[in-house]
Write a protein that holds these residues in place. Structure first.
Motif, PDB file in Angstrom:
ATOM      1  N   ASP A 132       6.776  -1.122   7.945  1.00 44.85           N
ATOM      2  CA  ASP A 132       6.896   0.331   7.861  1.00 44.85           C
ATOM      3  C   ASP A 132       8.341   0.748   7.643  1.00 44.85           C
ATOM      4  O   ASP A 132       8.639   1.628   6.827  1.00 44.85           O
ATOM      5  CB  ASP A 132       6.342   0.982   9.125  1.00 44.85           C
ATOM      6  CG  ASP A 132       4.844   0.792   9.273  1.00 44.85           C
ATOM      7  OD1 ASP A 132       4.183   0.459   8.269  1.00 44.85           O
ATOM      8  OD2 ASP A 132       4.337   0.953  10.404  1.00 44.85           O
ATOM      9  N   ARG A 133       9.241   0.112   8.384  1.00 43.69           N
ATOM     10  CA  ARG A 133      10.662   0.423   8.231  1.00 43.69           C
ATOM     11  C   ARG A 133      11.143   0.059   6.830  1.00 43.69           C
ATOM     12  O   ARG A 133      11.862   0.827   6.185  1.00 43.69           O
ATOM     13  CB  ARG A 133      11.465  -0.344   9.286  1.00 43.69           C
ATOM     14  CG  ARG A 133      12.967  -0.122   9.229  1.00 43.69           C
ATOM     15  CD  ARG A 133      13.334   1.311   9.551  1.00 43.69           C
ATOM     16  NE  ARG A 133      14.760   1.498   9.643  1.00 43.69           N
ATOM     17  CZ  ARG A 133      15.399   2.591   9.234  1.00 43.69           C
ATOM     18  NH1 ARG A 133      14.717   3.595   8.699  1.00 43.69           N
ATOM     19  NH2 ARG A 133      16.698   2.690   9.361  1.00 43.69           N
ATOM     20  N   ALA A 149      16.808  -3.747  -5.037  1.00 42.49           N
ATOM     21  CA  ALA A 149      16.730  -3.783  -3.574  1.00 42.49           C
ATOM     22  C   ALA A 149      16.700  -5.255  -3.190  1.00 42.49           C
ATOM     23  O   ALA A 149      15.793  -5.989  -3.600  1.00 42.49           O
ATOM     24  CB  ALA A 149      15.504  -3.050  -3.060  1.00 42.49           C
ATOM     25  N   LEU A 150      17.683  -5.686  -2.440  1.00 43.71           N
ATOM     26  CA  LEU A 150      17.869  -7.090  -2.100  1.00 43.71           C
ATOM     27  C   LEU A 150      17.637  -7.269  -0.605  1.00 43.71           C
ATOM     28  O   LEU A 150      18.365  -6.702   0.212  1.00 43.71           O
ATOM     29  CB  LEU A 150      19.283  -7.532  -2.486  1.00 43.71           C
ATOM     30  CG  LEU A 150      19.683  -7.221  -3.938  1.00 43.71           C
ATOM     31  CD1 LEU A 150      21.165  -7.512  -4.159  1.00 43.71           C
ATOM     32  CD2 LEU A 150      18.823  -8.006  -4.914  1.00 43.71           C
ATOM     33  N   PRO A 157       0.804  -1.233   0.000  1.00 45.49           N
ATOM     34  CA  PRO A 157       0.000   0.000   0.000  1.00 45.49           C
ATOM     35  C   PRO A 157       0.834   1.278   0.000  1.00 45.49           C
ATOM     36  O   PRO A 157       0.516   2.226  -0.738  1.00 45.49           O
ATOM     37  CB  PRO A 157      -0.843  -0.128   1.270  1.00 45.49           C
ATOM     38  CG  PRO A 157      -0.970  -1.605   1.471  1.00 45.49           C
ATOM     39  CD  PRO A 157       0.355  -2.165   1.064  1.00 45.49           C
ATOM     40  N   GLU A 158       1.891   1.320   0.787  1.00 43.81           N
ATOM     41  CA  GLU A 158       2.728   2.518   0.824  1.00 43.81           C
ATOM     42  C   GLU A 158       3.532   2.674  -0.465  1.00 43.81           C
ATOM     43  O   GLU A 158       3.677   3.784  -0.992  1.00 43.81           O
ATOM     44  CB  GLU A 158       3.663   2.466   2.035  1.00 43.81           C
ATOM     45  CG  GLU A 158       4.552   3.689   2.199  1.00 43.81           C
ATOM     46  CD  GLU A 158       3.777   4.983   2.427  1.00 43.81           C
ATOM     47  OE1 GLU A 158       4.375   6.067   2.218  1.00 43.81           O
ATOM     48  OE2 GLU A 158       2.598   4.932   2.812  1.00 43.81           O
ATOM     49  N   LEU A 159       4.040   1.578  -0.995  1.00 43.28           N
ATOM     50  CA  LEU A 159       4.803   1.661  -2.242  1.00 43.28           C
ATOM     51  C   LEU A 159       3.930   2.179  -3.385  1.00 43.28           C
ATOM     52  O   LEU A 159       4.398   2.933  -4.240  1.00 43.28           O
ATOM     53  CB  LEU A 159       5.379   0.293  -2.612  1.00 43.28           C
ATOM     54  CG  LEU A 159       6.453  -0.296  -1.695  1.00 43.28           C
ATOM     55  CD1 LEU A 159       6.962  -1.620  -2.264  1.00 43.28           C
ATOM     56  CD2 LEU A 159       7.605   0.676  -1.491  1.00 43.28           C
ATOM     57  N   ARG A 160       2.659   1.767  -3.399  1.00 39.34           N
ATOM     58  CA  ARG A 160       1.766   2.170  -4.485  1.00 39.34           C
ATOM     59  C   ARG A 160       1.433   3.660  -4.466  1.00 39.34           C
ATOM     60  O   ARG A 160       0.977   4.203  -5.470  1.00 39.34           O
ATOM     61  CB  ARG A 160       0.459   1.370  -4.418  1.00 39.34           C
ATOM     62  CG  ARG A 160       0.601  -0.048  -4.926  1.00 39.34           C
ATOM     63  CD  ARG A 160      -0.751  -0.723  -4.933  1.00 39.34           C
ATOM     64  NE  ARG A 160      -0.620  -2.106  -5.333  1.00 39.34           N
ATOM     65  CZ  ARG A 160      -1.283  -3.117  -4.789  1.00 39.34           C
ATOM     66  NH1 ARG A 160      -2.124  -2.893  -3.801  1.00 39.34           N
ATOM     67  NH2 ARG A 160      -1.111  -4.338  -5.222  1.00 39.34           N
ATOM     68  N   LEU A 212      12.882   1.412   1.246  1.00 32.70           N
ATOM     69  CA  LEU A 212      12.717   1.177  -0.192  1.00 32.70           C
ATOM     70  C   LEU A 212      12.382   2.469  -0.929  1.00 32.70           C
ATOM     71  O   LEU A 212      12.953   2.754  -1.990  1.00 32.70           O
ATOM     72  CB  LEU A 212      11.618   0.138  -0.429  1.00 32.70           C
ATOM     73  CG  LEU A 212      11.933  -1.299  -0.025  1.00 32.70           C
ATOM     74  CD1 LEU A 212      10.702  -2.183  -0.246  1.00 32.70           C
ATOM     75  CD2 LEU A 212      13.120  -1.848  -0.793  1.00 32.70           C
ATOM     76  N   LEU A 213      11.477   3.252  -0.385  1.00 32.39           N
ATOM     77  CA  LEU A 213      11.089   4.489  -1.061  1.00 32.39           C
ATOM     78  C   LEU A 213      12.257   5.467  -1.149  1.00 32.39           C
ATOM     79  O   LEU A 213      12.449   6.119  -2.179  1.00 32.39           O
ATOM     80  CB  LEU A 213       9.907   5.131  -0.340  1.00 32.39           C
ATOM     81  CG  LEU A 213       8.576   4.394  -0.496  1.00 32.39           C
ATOM     82  CD1 LEU A 213       7.516   5.004   0.402  1.00 32.39           C
ATOM     83  CD2 LEU A 213       8.114   4.415  -1.957  1.00 32.39           C
ATOM     84  N   ALA A 214      13.046   5.563  -0.097  1.00 32.54           N
ATOM     85  CA  ALA A 214      14.213   6.447  -0.139  1.00 32.54           C
ATOM     86  C   ALA A 214      15.198   5.983  -1.200  1.00 32.54           C
ATOM     87  O   ALA A 214      15.762   6.797  -1.952  1.00 32.54           O
ATOM     88  CB  ALA A 214      14.878   6.488   1.236  1.00 32.54           C
ATOM     89  N   HIS A 215      15.424   4.677  -1.275  1.00 31.82           N
ATOM     90  CA  HIS A 215      16.353   4.146  -2.278  1.00 31.82           C
ATOM     91  C   HIS A 215      15.815   4.336  -3.691  1.00 31.82           C
ATOM     92  O   HIS A 215      16.555   4.740  -4.591  1.00 31.82           O
ATOM     93  CB  HIS A 215      16.582   2.651  -2.007  1.00 31.82           C
ATOM     94  CG  HIS A 215      17.399   1.969  -3.051  1.00 31.82           C
ATOM     95  ND1 HIS A 215      18.709   2.315  -3.315  1.00 31.82           N
ATOM     96  CD2 HIS A 215      17.091   0.958  -3.924  1.00 31.82           C
ATOM     97  CE1 HIS A 215      19.183   1.556  -4.291  1.00 31.82           C
ATOM     98  NE2 HIS A 215      18.222   0.724  -4.682  1.00 31.82           N
TER      99      HIS A 215
END
Length: 269
Positions: free
Chosen positions: A254-255, A120-121, A49-52, A260-263
């Protein structure tokens, strides 16, 4: 078909026959999520949900797992990933992979670098890595040889989901592992083996910006692999996530979403 969450579900034709279940939703640069062995795309339920909110997110069940059709002959997981990208008309995407999914992402980045914008691994394995022999490894091998799905599921939960059912995501992890135990045996039996496909000695050829993550309560060998990835990949940085075992996307969603979003903001064009 529209799902209850407003996303779209798809059946993607798999190379050689059968269908891969996939889901797509969100807007922005494309991101493909790859789950690990013995799991399915529910692994990402708490992160998606957050990634979308920021990205065009695709997740799919690997061959024979979750809602994807079982293989009836040899298949290549790199071909399946390519088929997913082609089905959605994506010349390239960021790949986020956990465990086996991370291994697939690395191998794909070597085979088709022009189709990978960022990596992202998460708690990843890497082809070519020699795992130490121990009682757990021997037990896994025995369960696979004997086709013992119950033993394989038990090992998966005790070794890789060591924080247990009471920890965040525990009930879903247990359900997902038990749902896929039989399917995993079939899928792994048909997964093609390529002796020359190994990434560990060729990490310096991968130019995509890469984030390497693992939980502080993951299997010790995952930390060893993470160290090698950070040292060997030209554009990699790593971080340990507290309070997570191998099922990090469900233990600390959440973490993980924030990292992921920052990267992806810095790693994707």
């Amino acid at each position: 078909m529209t799902s209850t969450t407003g996303t779209l579900e798809f059946r993607v034709p798999a190379p050689g026959g059968g269908l891969l279940w996939a889901e797509r939703g969100g807007r922005g640069s494309p991101v493909v999520l790859l789950h690990g062995a013995g799991m399915d795309s529910r692994l990402w339920d708490s992160v998606v949900p957050e990634l979308r909110r920021h990205h065009d997110v695709i997740r799919y069940d690997a061959r024979g797992l979750g809602r994807s059709a079982p293989p009836d002959g040899p298949f290549d997981d790199l071909d399946d990933l390519r088929a997913v990208l082609d089905h959605f008309g994506l010349p390239a995407a960021a790949l986020v992979g956990l465990s086996m999914g991370g291994e697939t992402a690395l191998d794909f980045a070597l085979a088709r670098p022009e189709r990978v914008t960022a990596l992202a691994l998460v708690g990843t394995s890497v082809s070519g890595h020699a795992w130490p022999s121990d009682a757990e490894t021997d037990a896994y091998g025995r369960a696979r040889r004997e086709g013992d799905a119950a033993a394989l599921a038990g090992l998966e939960l005790s070794v890789w989901a060591s924080m247990g059912r009471a920890a965040p995501g525990g009930a879903l992890i247990e359900t997902m592992v038990r749902d896929n135990a039989e399917r995993r045996l079939v899928s792994e039996h048909h997964l093609a083996f390529f002796p020359g496909r190994e990434a560990e000695s060729r990490l310096d050829r991968i130019t995509a910006p890469t984030l390497v993550l693992h939980g502080d309560r993951d299997h010790p060998e995952i930390a060893v692999i993470a160290g090698r990835l950070v040292a060997g990949l030209p554009h990699a940085h790593g971080q340990v996530v507290a309070g997570a075992d191998h099922y990090l996307p469900l233990r600390a969603p959440d973490r993980l979403a924030g990292l992921l979003l920052a990267h992806l903001r810095t790693g994707c064009p």
